[in-house]
Design a protein around this motif. Structure first.
Motif, mmCIF file in Angstrom:
data_model
loop_
_atom_site.group_PDB
_atom_site.id
_atom_site.type_symbol
_atom_site.label_atom_id
_atom_site.label_comp_id
_atom_site.label_asym_id
_atom_site.label_seq_id
_atom_site.Cartn_x
_atom_site.Cartn_y
_atom_site.Cartn_z
ATOM 1 N N LEU A 1 0.848 -1.189 0.000
ATOM 2 C CA LEU A 1 0.000 0.000 0.000
ATOM 3 C C LEU A 1 0.886 1.243 0.000
ATOM 4 O O LEU A 1 1.555 1.529 1.001
ATOM 5 C CB LEU A 1 -0.904 0.006 1.233
ATOM 6 C CG LEU A 1 -1.777 1.249 1.420
ATOM 7 C CD1 LEU A 1 -2.826 1.348 0.311
ATOM 8 C CD2 LEU A 1 -2.445 1.236 2.789
ATOM 9 N N PRO A 2 0.919 1.997 -1.095
ATOM 10 C CA PRO A 2 1.743 3.211 -1.102
ATOM 11 C C PRO A 2 1.220 4.214 -0.069
ATOM 12 O O PRO A 2 0.023 4.494 -0.016
ATOM 13 C CB PRO A 2 1.569 3.748 -2.529
ATOM 14 C CG PRO A 2 1.025 2.604 -3.329
ATOM 15 C CD PRO A 2 0.230 1.777 -2.370
ATOM 16 N N VAL A 3 2.124 4.716 0.747
ATOM 17 C CA VAL A 3 1.721 5.665 1.780
ATOM 18 C C VAL A 3 1.042 6.875 1.159
ATOM 19 O O VAL A 3 0.044 7.385 1.686
ATOM 20 C CB VAL A 3 2.940 6.084 2.633
ATOM 21 C CG1 VAL A 3 2.592 7.263 3.528
ATOM 22 C CG2 VAL A 3 3.424 4.906 3.469
ATOM 23 N N GLN A 4 1.540 7.327 0.015
ATOM 24 C CA GLN A 4 0.950 8.505 -0.610
ATOM 25 C C GLN A 4 -0.469 8.227 -1.081
ATOM 26 O O GLN A 4 -1.356 9.085 -0.970
ATOM 27 C CB GLN A 4 1.816 8.998 -1.770
ATOM 28 C CG GLN A 4 1.454 10.393 -2.250
ATOM 29 C CD GLN A 4 1.409 11.422 -1.115
ATOM 30 O OE1 GLN A 4 2.345 11.556 -0.345
ATOM 31 N NE2 GLN A 4 0.301 12.143 -1.002
ATOM 32 N N GLN A 5 -0.726 7.021 -1.620
ATOM 33 C CA GLN A 5 -2.084 6.679 -2.042
ATOM 34 C C GLN A 5 -3.021 6.629 -0.845
ATOM 35 O O GLN A 5 -4.145 7.132 -0.894
ATOM 36 C CB GLN A 5 -2.099 5.323 -2.759
ATOM 37 C CG GLN A 5 -3.496 4.827 -3.141
ATOM 38 C CD GLN A 5 -4.239 5.796 -4.042
ATOM 39 O OE1 GLN A 5 -3.674 6.285 -5.014
ATOM 40 N NE2 GLN A 5 -5.493 6.095 -3.723
ATOM 41 N N ALA A 6 -2.547 6.018 0.240
ATOM 42 C CA ALA A 6 -3.369 5.972 1.453
ATOM 43 C C ALA A 6 -3.640 7.370 1.969
ATOM 44 O O ALA A 6 -4.769 7.696 2.365
ATOM 45 C CB ALA A 6 -2.667 5.139 2.520
ATOM 46 N N ALA A 7 -2.614 8.220 1.961
ATOM 47 C CA ALA A 7 -2.787 9.596 2.433
ATOM 48 C C ALA A 7 -3.792 10.348 1.573
ATOM 49 O O ALA A 7 -4.590 11.149 2.078
ATOM 50 C CB ALA A 7 -1.445 10.315 2.445
ATOM 51 N N THR A 8 -3.787 10.073 0.263
ATOM 52 C CA THR A 8 -4.750 10.707 -0.643
ATOM 53 C C THR A 8 -6.164 10.273 -0.312
ATOM 54 O O THR A 8 -7.094 11.092 -0.240
ATOM 55 C CB THR A 8 -4.406 10.357 -2.104
ATOM 56 O OG1 THR A 8 -3.115 10.891 -2.422
ATOM 57 C CG2 THR A 8 -5.424 10.938 -3.066
ATOM 58 N N ASP A 9 -6.362 8.955 -0.121
ATOM 59 C CA ASP A 9 -7.688 8.452 0.243
ATOM 60 C C ASP A 9 -8.153 9.054 1.569
ATOM 61 O O ASP A 9 -9.330 9.414 1.725
ATOM 62 C CB ASP A 9 -7.670 6.926 0.362
ATOM 63 C CG ASP A 9 -7.557 6.233 -0.987
ATOM 64 O OD1 ASP A 9 -7.696 6.915 -2.028
ATOM 65 O OD2 ASP A 9 -7.326 5.013 -1.001
ATOM 66 N N LEU A 10 -7.242 9.152 2.511
ATOM 67 C CA LEU A 10 -7.598 9.695 3.820
ATOM 68 C C LEU A 10 -7.919 11.182 3.736
ATOM 69 O O LEU A 10 -8.831 11.669 4.418
ATOM 70 C CB LEU A 10 -6.468 9.434 4.817
ATOM 71 C CG LEU A 10 -6.227 7.955 5.145
ATOM 72 C CD1 LEU A 10 -4.929 7.790 5.928
ATOM 73 C CD2 LEU A 10 -7.399 7.379 5.917
ATOM 74 N N ALA A 11 -7.191 11.915 2.907
ATOM 75 C CA ALA A 11 -7.497 13.329 2.710
ATOM 76 C C ALA A 11 -8.894 13.481 2.114
ATOM 77 O O ALA A 11 -9.654 14.384 2.493
ATOM 78 C CB ALA A 11 -6.451 13.981 1.811
#
Length: 234
Positions: free
Chosen positions: A84-94
């Motif tokens: 799970l790319p941290v940036q992708q997760a951060a985008t979903d969370l944003a």
């Protein structure tokens, strides 16, 4: 990836669509809280935590960071977390933060974030990246597969729950993280160490470390912290 039957809502995220589980309080409105999954995925345990927050008056949303996949196998969970790319997760969370802030049931102009294990790590990433959109952040035994981003934008108060027998986030590492957060943000997090192991809050007990006594203490502290720091009226 397979659909998760717990998904009941979708929201925009970086030009795409993310999914999650949304629970509303009986009153129909309340402060928003993002609930961030462990490495197992959006499981029945995470849905239960989301429901528990709703029962306490919060509008709670658990984004499905794995796109429908769940597991109870620790090797597979570790693989899913690493992939799970941290940036992708951060985008979903944003996207989840913005969804809550715009939701008609949510009061206030900030939301809270509560997460567990991998999700605890992402709570800190979210608070660091979203700045004053996050009004309260609560990582439970946070673990991140890479280094944390800068905490210079962090403005939310932090309450963290960690186990003293946790090899994944041991007390020395927790203190070092607290020192770094304070140095970069000027805010000293309230990181508490419990006489317990990793995942002591998870009553599905996949790791054999569930501790109902310490879980109850941490949960009560979390509810008080969220209520103290999130708006209860518009």
């Amino acid at each position: 990836m397979a659909d998760n039957p717990l998904q009941n809502v979708s929201f925009p995220s970086n030009g795409g669509t993310a999914h999650g589980y949304l629970a509303l309080p009986e009153s129909g409105s309340g402060p928003g809280v993002v609930v961030i999954q462990e490495w197992w995925g959006l499981t029945s345990h995470i849905a239960d935590v989301t429901n528990r927050l709703a029962a306490e008056g919060f509008v709670a949303l658990a984004p499905d960071l794995y796109g429908g996949t769940t597991t109870h196998d620790s090797d597979e969970a570790g693989k899913l977390m690493q992939e799970l790319p941290v940036q992708q997760a951060a985008t979903d969370l944003a996207g989840a933060v913005d969804f809550l802030l715009e939701h008609e049931a949510v009061v206030g102009d900030t939301v809270g974030a509560v997460g567990f294990c991998m999700g605890g790590g992402f709570v800190l990433v979210l608070a660091a990246q979203q700045g004053d959109k996050i009004g309260a952040a609560v990582p439970f035994y946070g673990v991140l597969g890479e280094d944390y981003p800068s905490f210079t934008k962090l403005s939310a108060p932090l309450l963290g729950h960690f186990g003293e027998q946790d090899q994944m986030a041991d007390p020395d590492a927790v203190k070092a993280l607290a020192d770094r957060i304070e140095a970069e943000s000027g805010r000293r997090p309230d990181f508490r160490i419990y006489p317990a192991g990793h995942a002591f809050f998870n009553d599905e007990n996949h790791m054999g470390t569930y501790d109902p006594t310490q879980a109850a203490i941490a949960w009560d502290a979390t509810l008080g912290f969220l209520r103290a720091n999130l708006a209860t009226t518009d």
